[in-house]
Design a protein around this motif. Structure first.
Motif, mmCIF file in Angstrom:
data_model
loop_
_atom_site.group_PDB
_atom_site.id
_atom_site.type_symbol
_atom_site.label_atom_id
_atom_site.label_comp_id
_atom_site.label_asym_id
_atom_site.label_seq_id
_atom_site.Cartn_x
_atom_site.Cartn_y
_atom_site.Cartn_z
ATOM 1 N N HIS A 140 0.759 -1.191 0.242
ATOM 2 C CA HIS A 140 0.039 -0.045 -0.030
ATOM 3 C C HIS A 140 0.985 1.105 0.083
ATOM 4 O O HIS A 140 0.438 2.376 -0.786
ATOM 5 C CB HIS A 140 -0.703 -0.090 1.249
ATOM 6 C CG HIS A 140 -1.952 -1.323 1.111
ATOM 7 N ND1 HIS A 140 -2.656 -1.433 2.200
ATOM 8 C CD2 HIS A 140 -2.323 -1.994 0.383
ATOM 9 C CE1 HIS A 140 -3.397 -2.434 2.090
ATOM 10 N NE2 HIS A 140 -3.108 -2.924 0.962
ATOM 11 N N ASP A 144 0.657 3.897 -3.275
ATOM 12 C CA ASP A 144 -0.191 4.997 -2.868
ATOM 13 C C ASP A 144 1.189 5.997 -3.619
ATOM 14 O O ASP A 144 0.456 6.928 -4.365
ATOM 15 C CB ASP A 144 -0.469 5.315 -1.651
ATOM 16 C CG ASP A 144 -1.786 4.808 -1.320
ATOM 17 O OD1 ASP A 144 -2.513 4.029 -2.062
ATOM 18 O OD2 ASP A 144 -2.245 4.999 -0.033
ATOM 19 N N LEU A 198 -6.726 5.394 -3.316
ATOM 20 C CA LEU A 198 -5.731 5.320 -2.629
ATOM 21 C C LEU A 198 -5.821 4.330 -1.172
ATOM 22 O O LEU A 198 -6.881 4.757 -0.473
ATOM 23 C CB LEU A 198 -5.325 6.570 -2.007
ATOM 24 C CG LEU A 198 -4.759 7.547 -3.302
ATOM 25 C CD1 LEU A 198 -4.645 8.937 -2.918
ATOM 26 C CD2 LEU A 198 -3.453 6.997 -3.811
ATOM 27 N N LYS A 199 -5.053 3.968 -0.557
ATOM 28 C CA LYS A 199 -5.287 2.634 0.297
ATOM 29 C C LYS A 199 -4.995 3.280 1.860
ATOM 30 O O LYS A 199 -5.465 2.661 2.821
ATOM 31 C CB LYS A 199 -4.642 1.544 -0.056
ATOM 32 C CG LYS A 199 -5.173 0.736 -1.159
ATOM 33 C CD LYS A 199 -4.432 -0.633 -1.518
ATOM 34 C CE LYS A 199 -5.184 -1.134 -2.603
ATOM 35 N NZ LYS A 199 -5.095 -0.546 -3.952
ATOM 36 N N THR A 200 -4.016 4.383 1.823
ATOM 37 C CA THR A 200 -3.530 4.537 3.303
ATOM 38 C C THR A 200 -4.141 5.980 3.547
ATOM 39 O O THR A 200 -4.480 6.801 2.647
ATOM 40 C CB THR A 200 -2.059 4.902 3.249
ATOM 41 O OG1 THR A 200 -1.607 5.779 2.593
ATOM 42 C CG2 THR A 200 -1.260 3.343 2.789
ATOM 43 N N GLY A 203 -1.848 8.708 2.537
ATOM 44 C CA GLY A 203 -1.959 8.975 1.038
ATOM 45 C C GLY A 203 -3.245 9.807 0.784
ATOM 46 O O GLY A 203 -2.916 10.526 -0.439
ATOM 47 N N GLN A 204 -4.296 9.247 1.224
ATOM 48 C CA GLN A 204 -5.516 10.012 0.809
ATOM 49 C C GLN A 204 -5.561 11.283 1.249
ATOM 50 O O GLN A 204 -6.056 12.400 0.397
ATOM 51 C CB GLN A 204 -6.800 9.309 1.609
ATOM 52 C CG GLN A 204 -6.875 8.039 1.212
ATOM 53 C CD GLN A 204 -7.774 6.939 2.223
ATOM 54 O OE1 GLN A 204 -7.972 7.584 3.324
ATOM 55 N NE2 GLN A 204 -8.064 5.753 1.857
#
Length: 231
Positions: A140, A144, A198-200, A203-204
């Motif tokens: 992730h 990201d 986005l996964k984290t 990151g988002q």
């Protein structure tokens, strides 16, 4: 404290592989792109709730585009672990870090093989997405970081650079034969969807601002094109 002296030596060796390889690719996928992904991946890794293996994150980020399917054959990209195995083995004898024995080499190769947007899309379409894809924090972080470099200011420049390298028009109006493969259409096909995938959490947060840059840019393109369009 990361990285140790031995880890630094392994990182430098991976960086040399990356620099030599990326020098053959176009500016959308050059060494500067990889260095940005590396720095962002490490920053994300420092801000996730479950601490990842930082060496795995950094090596996977550095090597993630060496076997990019846009630049190498499918056969060359088919087995990242076999490709990088000589490097993994040499790190044990040269720097005392046995990436084969401790399993991290296989994890790094697995991340490299699964980091891309298109791979994720294909796996989900075929029902091959696994729990590992959902829970691997190291994956992730690199995913990201790579996707964040596809949006925002650098993402816009990279999209234009790749379109030029592949001889695609930058912008074409609706119903024009070149419109479906234009750079601006790529925003709608992929880039505008990245923020929501986005996964984290960290990151988002980064993705919000970069997504807005895309929206502002597209609005400017439409505004400028309207002025030059005959009445």
């Amino acid at each position: 404290m990361y990285p140790t002296e031995n880890e630094k030596a392994v990182i430098e060796a991976a960086e040399k592989i990356m620099v030599n390889t990326m020098a053959r690719y176009d500016p959308s996928h050059d060494g500067y792109h990889v260095q940005r992904v590396r720095r962002t991946a490490l920053k994300i890794a420092e801000n996730v709730s479950i601490p990842p293996d930082m060496l795995v994150v950094e090596l996977a980020a550095l090597l993630h585009d060496v076997l990019d399917k846009k630049y190498v054959t499918a056969a060359e990209a088919a087995d990242p672990y076999a490709f990088f195995l000589p490097f993994f083995e040499s790190m044990a004898s040269q720097h005392g870090i046995n990436l084969v024995e401790d399993g991290r080499g296989r994890l790094i190769a697995q991340i490299i093989d699964n980091v891309s947007w298109s791979t994720e899309k294909k796996l989900k379409e075929k029902g091959l997405w696994t729990k590992w894809h959902d829970v691997c924090v190291e994956l992730h972080c690199v995913q990201d970081a790579d996707r964040l470099d596809a949006i925002g200011a650098f993402g816009i420049m990279r999209c234009a650079a790749y379109s030029t390298a592949t001889d695609h028009t930058l912008h074409a109006p609706p119903n024009d034969p070149q419109q479906p493969s234009s750079a601006t259409q790529h925003f709608h096909d992929k880039l505008l969807h990245i923020r929501d995938r986005l996964k984290t959490t960290y990151g988002q947060r980064l993705g919000l601002k970069r997504h807005q840059v895309l929206l502002d840019f597209l609005a400017a393109v439409d505004d400028e094109y309207d002025i030059t369009t005959p009445a």
